[in-house]
Design an enzyme around this catalytic site. Structure first.
Site, PDB file in Angstrom:
ATOM      1  N   LYS A  67       0.795  -1.230   0.000  1.00 52.69           N
ATOM      2  CA  LYS A  67       0.000   0.000   0.000  1.00 52.69           C
ATOM      3  C   LYS A  67       0.828   1.283   0.000  1.00 52.69           C
ATOM      4  O   LYS A  67       0.370   2.339   0.423  1.00 52.69           O
ATOM      5  CB  LYS A  67      -0.986   0.045   1.192  1.00 52.69           C
ATOM      6  CG  LYS A  67      -1.816  -1.192   1.376  1.00 52.69           C
ATOM      7  CD  LYS A  67      -2.307  -1.805   0.095  1.00 52.69           C
ATOM      8  CE  LYS A  67      -3.319  -0.993  -0.650  1.00 52.69           C
ATOM      9  NZ  LYS A  67      -3.645  -1.652  -1.969  1.00 52.69           N
ATOM     10  N   TRP A  72       1.209   2.384  -8.808  1.00 54.11           N
ATOM     11  CA  TRP A  72       1.730   3.590  -9.470  1.00 54.11           C
ATOM     12  C   TRP A  72       3.162   3.345  -9.984  1.00 54.11           C
ATOM     13  O   TRP A  72       3.481   3.642 -11.143  1.00 54.11           O
ATOM     14  CB  TRP A  72       1.711   4.721  -8.444  1.00 54.11           C
ATOM     15  CG  TRP A  72       2.003   6.092  -8.948  1.00 54.11           C
ATOM     16  CD1 TRP A  72       1.988   6.535 -10.250  1.00 54.11           C
ATOM     17  CD2 TRP A  72       2.334   7.228  -8.145  1.00 54.11           C
ATOM     18  NE1 TRP A  72       2.279   7.868 -10.294  1.00 54.11           N
ATOM     19  CE2 TRP A  72       2.495   8.314  -9.009  1.00 54.11           C
ATOM     20  CE3 TRP A  72       2.493   7.430  -6.776  1.00 54.11           C
ATOM     21  CZ2 TRP A  72       2.823   9.598  -8.552  1.00 54.11           C
ATOM     22  CZ3 TRP A  72       2.819   8.704  -6.316  1.00 54.11           C
ATOM     23  CH2 TRP A  72       2.983   9.761  -7.187  1.00 54.11           C
ATOM     24  N   HIS A 131       6.956  -7.542  -2.590  1.00 47.89           N
ATOM     25  CA  HIS A 131       6.968  -6.882  -1.272  1.00 47.89           C
ATOM     26  C   HIS A 131       7.992  -7.574  -0.365  1.00 47.89           C
ATOM     27  O   HIS A 131       8.012  -7.335   0.845  1.00 47.89           O
ATOM     28  CB  HIS A 131       5.606  -7.008  -0.588  1.00 47.89           C
ATOM     29  CG  HIS A 131       4.469  -6.312  -1.279  1.00 47.89           C
ATOM     30  ND1 HIS A 131       4.541  -5.011  -1.719  1.00 47.89           N
ATOM     31  CD2 HIS A 131       3.210  -6.732  -1.591  1.00 47.89           C
ATOM     32  CE1 HIS A 131       3.375  -4.675  -2.264  1.00 47.89           C
ATOM     33  NE2 HIS A 131       2.560  -5.701  -2.198  1.00 47.89           N
ATOM     34  N   SER A 161      -4.357   3.022   4.317  1.00 50.69           N
ATOM     35  CA  SER A 161      -4.608   2.402   3.010  1.00 50.69           C
ATOM     36  C   SER A 161      -4.745   0.884   3.157  1.00 50.69           C
ATOM     37  O   SER A 161      -5.635   0.261   2.580  1.00 50.69           O
ATOM     38  CB  SER A 161      -3.444   2.757   2.066  1.00 50.69           C
ATOM     39  OG  SER A 161      -3.691   2.255   0.785  1.00 50.69           O
ATOM     40  N   GLY A 287      -5.394   8.130  -3.238  1.00 48.72           N
ATOM     41  CA  GLY A 287      -4.115   8.505  -3.851  1.00 48.72           C
ATOM     42  C   GLY A 287      -3.591   9.851  -3.372  1.00 48.72           C
ATOM     43  O   GLY A 287      -3.053  10.631  -4.151  1.00 48.72           O
TER      44      GLY A 287
END
Ligand code: A3P
Length: 319
Positions: A67, A72, A131, A161, A287
Site C-alpha cells: 500500500k 503507481w 513486497h 490504506s 491517492g
C-alpha cells in the site's frame, strides 16, 4: 482464491508448523519467516522463488511495502522502460491492462501459481514486483548487477490504506477488521510483509551501502516532484531521457498516463478483475498524502510517530 491457504505444496506444509503463527487480518493466519509475516499462500511463493528464481543482469525489481504506491510505480516503470515501443496517445498497454498484469509480483503471483514457472515470454528488461524484505530476496538478486527500485510511504498513510484494502479483500467468513484492532497489530509489526519499519530500514541501509543497486524512493516525493523523481529513476536504471525526449514533453506524458486520475478512470481499472480475483478498482482509493488525518485519532498518531522516530532514529531516515 488469492487469499485461501488451501492446496499448499508439501514443502510449504512442512515448513509452516515450525514458524511462529498469529491471527491474520485478511487471510486466516500469518506466519513469521526470517523476521517478517506472510500468509501461508504467500510463503509458498517466497520459498519457491528463493529456490528456483535466477535473476538476470538486466532485471529490474520494484520493491515496496504493501500500500505504498506499488500500482503507481509499476505503471511508471513499465511506461519508462518501454517508452520506445508504445505511443502515449493510443493503444498503450496501460490503457487496457492493470499495471498488476503488466508487472506481476514475483513471489505472490508468479511463484505462487507455479513453483517452476516458464519466464521465457518476458522480454528484457524483465520487470518484477515484490513486497519481499531484503533478507528474503532470492540470492541471485543479490549476486547479479540487476537493479532494485524501492518505494515506501509515511506509515500513517500506509496503515490507513492497508486497513481499507484489507476490509475489501478479507475472506467472506472473516469479520470486518476494526481500525483499533488492526492498528495495534500494525504497530506490533504483525501484518503482511511487516514489521513495516524493519522492511524500510533494510532497503534504506542497502541503498546507502550500495547506491548503484538500490534506489530508495518515497511516495510523498513522487507526488510532490514527479518529474525530478522520474528522471532520477531513469538515470538510475540506465534509461536516461535524451534532451530531445525531455523537450518533447515525454516525461510529463508518462507522468500524466500514470497519474491517479488517469489510471483510476480507465474502464479496465473501474470494472476489470485480476486473474487472482481482486478487483482492479481496489488498488485505487484516494491517492493522496495525509489522508490519515480522517481516520487516526491523536493517540494513534502519537503511537505511530513515536515508533517511527524510535526505529529510524539512528538511521537518518525521515518518513
Ligand atoms: P490510498 O489507499 O491512500 O488511496 P499499492 O499500489 O501499493 O497497493 O498502494 C495503493 C495506494 O496507492 C492507494 O492509496 C492508492 O489509491 C494509491 N495509488 C494507486 N495508484 C496511484 C497513482 N497512480 N498515483 C498515486 N497514488 C496511487
Amino acid at each position: 482464491k488469492y487469499l485461501q491457504d488451501d492446496k499448499l505444496t508439501q514443502e510449504c506444509e512442512e515448513l509452516l508448523p515450525s514458524l511462529p503463527k498469529e491471527k491474520g487480518w485478511v487471510s486466516s493466519y500469518l506466519y513469521q519467516y526470517r523476521g517478517f509475516w506472510h500468509s501461508a499462500r504467500q510463503l509458498q511463493g517466497v520459498v519457491a522463488c528463493q529456490k528456483h528464481f535466477e535473476a538476470q543482469d538486466s532485471d529490474i525489481f520494484l520493491v515496496t511495502t504493501p500500500k505504498s504506491g506499488t500500482t503507481w510505480l509499476k505503471a511508471l516503470l513499465f511506461a519508462l522502460v518501454n517508452r520506445m515501443q508504445y505511443s502515449f496517445m493510443e493503444q498503450h498497454p496501460l490503457l487496457m491492462h492493470s499495471p498488476h498484469e503488466l508487472v506481476p509480483y514475483l513471489d505472490s503471483k508468479i511463484y505462487v501459481e507455479n513453483q517452476t514457472p516458464d519466464l521465457s515470454s518476458f522480454t528484457s528488461p524483465r520487470l518484477f514486483a515484490t513486497h519481499l524484505p531484503l533478507v528474503s530476496l532470492p540470492q541471485s538478486v543479490h549476486e547479479c548487477p540487476c537493479k532494485i527500485v524501492y518505494l515506501c510511504r509515511d506509515p500513517k498513510d500506509t496503515f490507513v490504506s492497508l486497513w481499507h484494502f484489507a476490509n475489501k479483500l478479507r475472506l467472506e467468513n472473516m469479520e470486518s477488521n476494526s481500525l483499533e484492532d488492526v492498528f495495534d497489530r500494525f504497530c506490533k509489526g504483525v501484518s503482511v510483509y511487516a514489521p513495516f519499519w524493519d522492511h524500510v530500514l533494510g532497503y534504506w541501509k542497502e541503498s546507502l551501502e550500495n547506491p548503484d543497486k538500490v534506489l530508495f524512493l518515497k511516495y510523498e516525493d513522487l507526488k510532490e516532484k514527479p518529474t525530478s523523481q522520474l528522471k532520477k529513476i531513469s538515470d538510475f536504471l540506465g534509461y536516461p531521457f535524451s534532451s530531445e525526449e525531455e523537450a518533447s514533453g515525454l516525461l510529463e506524458g508518462i507522468i500524466d498516463l500514470c497519474s491517479f486520475d488517469k489510471l483510476s478512470n480507465l474502464e479496465v481499472n473501474k470494472s476489470g478483475k485480476l486473474s487472482s480475483g481482486e478487483e482492479n478498482k481496489a488498488f485505487f482509493r484516494r491517492g493522496e498524502v495525509g489522508d490519515w488525518v480522517k481516520f487516526l485519532n491523536a493517540k494513534m498518531v502519537a503511537r505511530l510517530n513515536s515508533i517511527t522516530q524510535q526505529k529510524f532514529d539512528a538511521s537518518g531516515l525521515k518518513l
